[in-house]
Design a protein around this motif. Structure first.
Motif, PDB file in Angstrom:
ATOM      1  N   GLY A 116       0.795  -9.121   5.564  1.00  0.00           N
ATOM      2  CA  GLY A 116      -0.254  -8.139   5.779  1.00  0.00           C
ATOM      3  C   GLY A 116      -0.240  -7.116   4.675  1.00  0.00           C
ATOM      4  N   HIS A 159      -9.246  -6.972   7.340  1.00  0.00           N
ATOM      5  CA  HIS A 159      -9.556  -5.960   8.352  1.00  0.00           C
ATOM      6  C   HIS A 159     -10.353  -4.788   7.792  1.00  0.00           C
ATOM      7  N   ASN A 162     -13.618  -3.218   9.227  1.00  0.00           N
ATOM      8  CA  ASN A 162     -13.545  -2.415  10.457  1.00  0.00           C
ATOM      9  C   ASN A 162     -13.090  -0.980  10.210  1.00  0.00           C
ATOM     10  N   ASP A 181      -3.249   0.029   9.085  1.00  0.00           N
ATOM     11  CA  ASP A 181      -3.796  -1.091   9.866  1.00  0.00           C
ATOM     12  C   ASP A 181      -3.272  -2.411   9.334  1.00  0.00           C
ATOM     13  N   GLY A 182      -3.167  -2.512   8.005  1.00  0.00           N
ATOM     14  CA  GLY A 182      -2.638  -3.742   7.423  1.00  0.00           C
ATOM     15  C   GLY A 182      -1.230  -4.033   7.885  1.00  0.00           C
ATOM     16  N   PHE A 184       0.234  -2.767  10.827  1.00  0.00           N
ATOM     17  CA  PHE A 184       0.341  -2.934  12.279  1.00  0.00           C
ATOM     18  C   PHE A 184      -0.443  -4.128  12.819  1.00  0.00           C
ATOM     19  N   LEU A 185      -1.414  -4.637  12.087  1.00  0.00           N
ATOM     20  CA  LEU A 185      -2.184  -5.799  12.543  1.00  0.00           C
ATOM     21  C   LEU A 185      -1.518  -7.110  12.164  1.00  0.00           C
ATOM     22  N   ASN A 186      -0.419  -7.024  11.417  1.00  0.00           N
ATOM     23  CA  ASN A 186       0.289  -8.227  10.984  1.00  0.00           C
ATOM     24  C   ASN A 186       1.764  -8.125  11.359  1.00  0.00           C
ATOM     25  N   ASN A 187       2.304  -9.225  11.797  1.00  0.00           N
ATOM     26  CA  ASN A 187       3.705  -9.227  12.216  1.00  0.00           C
ATOM     27  C   ASN A 187       4.665  -9.380  11.049  1.00  0.00           C
ATOM     28  N   TYR A 226      -1.952   7.433  14.713  1.00  0.00           N
ATOM     29  CA  TYR A 226      -1.383   6.099  14.941  1.00  0.00           C
ATOM     30  C   TYR A 226      -0.189   6.146  15.898  1.00  0.00           C
ATOM     31  N   SER A 229       1.162   3.310  17.942  1.00  0.00           N
ATOM     32  CA  SER A 229       1.774   2.158  17.278  1.00  0.00           C
ATOM     33  C   SER A 229       3.262   2.323  17.022  1.00  0.00           C
TER      34      SER A 229
END
Length: 295
Positions: A116, A159, A162, A181-182, A184-187, A226, A229
């Protein structure tokens, strides 16, 4: 779709921009199928156009955008992020130079993995390893406030559509939400400990904004948005690291009323609003005034 877009936002820094572009095109042979270069000129009135045109005449493939007016730093960042059509984007400061051989190394890492975020370390560490993180919180804790250094982050672009860039317009940090976001949206994210850049080569013109508003008030406000998160203690720990390792030397400059390109107006009020309930904050003030007195 290319693998990577290197986007360079710039304004009236033709001299350092030339060196930045040199550092890219001196090592791009064999990588053209993977990499696009975008220069977004925020309506410069120096030699920026001629500099970019000079590279084009040499056969260098550059996508050049010149805004009709100066949109401000945040909106120029926004253009870079919204323009790209590649898997990853690397927004590179115009006074940061890529070290020889590093571009190929970075492209190989991105080609062979699916991160990510790939964070590029600028601190000299004991090893040059590629560290892979399966916990977004652990990566963020490791890189801390260094995430605000725009050139250090290569991020996946899927992403970006968005992202509401207008939300943080005027903060000088509207790009942070892309990076957060990059993460936290990827593991799976990573950090390259090998030094890949020669950074901040134009300190004479760096600044022009209030350091404490940007890197204390604005940064902590965005991070707080955030808070779902990561646990609360991370936010408080980050505040401590920020004050101790990043803000402290600038606080000393402000107290000593040193002449810099940064503005320090209202620094005490900004710091007090964020740190008033923390004992170490007052110890920091004592330390600062002792150092001021001794000097």
């Amino acid at each position: 779709m290319k693998l990577l877009t290197i986007a360079i936002p710039t304004y009236n820094r033709a001299k350092v921009l030339k060196k930045c572009l040199d550092s890219i095109f001196n090592q791009i042979d064999g990588l053209n199928n993977y990499v696009d270069i975008l220069v977004s000129d925020n309506n410069s009135n120096d030699e920026t156009f001629n500099t970019v045109n000079g590279f084009k005449k040499r056969g260098c493939n550059i996508i050049y955008n010149k805004n009709k007016i100066n949109l401000g730093m945040d909106m120029n960042f926004k253009f870079c992020f919204n323009y790209v059509n590649s898997k990853y984007i690397w927004v590179l400061g115009d006074d940061d130079y890529i070290l020889e051989g590093s571009l190929k190394n970075i492209v190989e890492i991105l080609r062979d993995n699916d991160f990510g975020v790939l964070f590029l370390e600028t601190r000299k560490l004991k090893n040059n390893d590629l560290q892979v993180f399966t916990s977004p919180q652990k990566l963020l804790s490791n890189i801390s406030f260094n995430i605000t250094f725009i050139s250090s982050v290569i991020v996946k672009t899927n992403h970006i559509k968005n992202i509401d860039f207008d939300k943080y317009t005027g903060s000088y940090l509207n790009y942070l939400q892309v990076y957060l976001d990059g993460i936290f949206l990827n593991n799976i994210n990573a950090k390259l400990n090998k030094i890949t850049m020669n950074i901040a080569n134009d300190m004479e013109t760096t600044g022009g904004y209030n350091f404490f508003k940007v890197f204390v008030r604005n940064y902590l406000d965005i991070l707080k948005d955030y808070r779902a998160s990561f646990p609360l203690y991370y936010y408080e720990l980050e505040k401590f690291k920020l004050l101790k390792s990043f803000v402290r030397p600038f606080l000393l400059l402000a107290v000593q009323k040193k002449d810099t390109n940064f503005e320090f107006k209202g620094y005490g009020k900004i710091l007090f609003k964020k740190y008033w309930y923390l004992p170490y904050f007052y110890l920091m003030w004592i330390y600062i005034y002792i150092v001021k007195f001794l000097k």
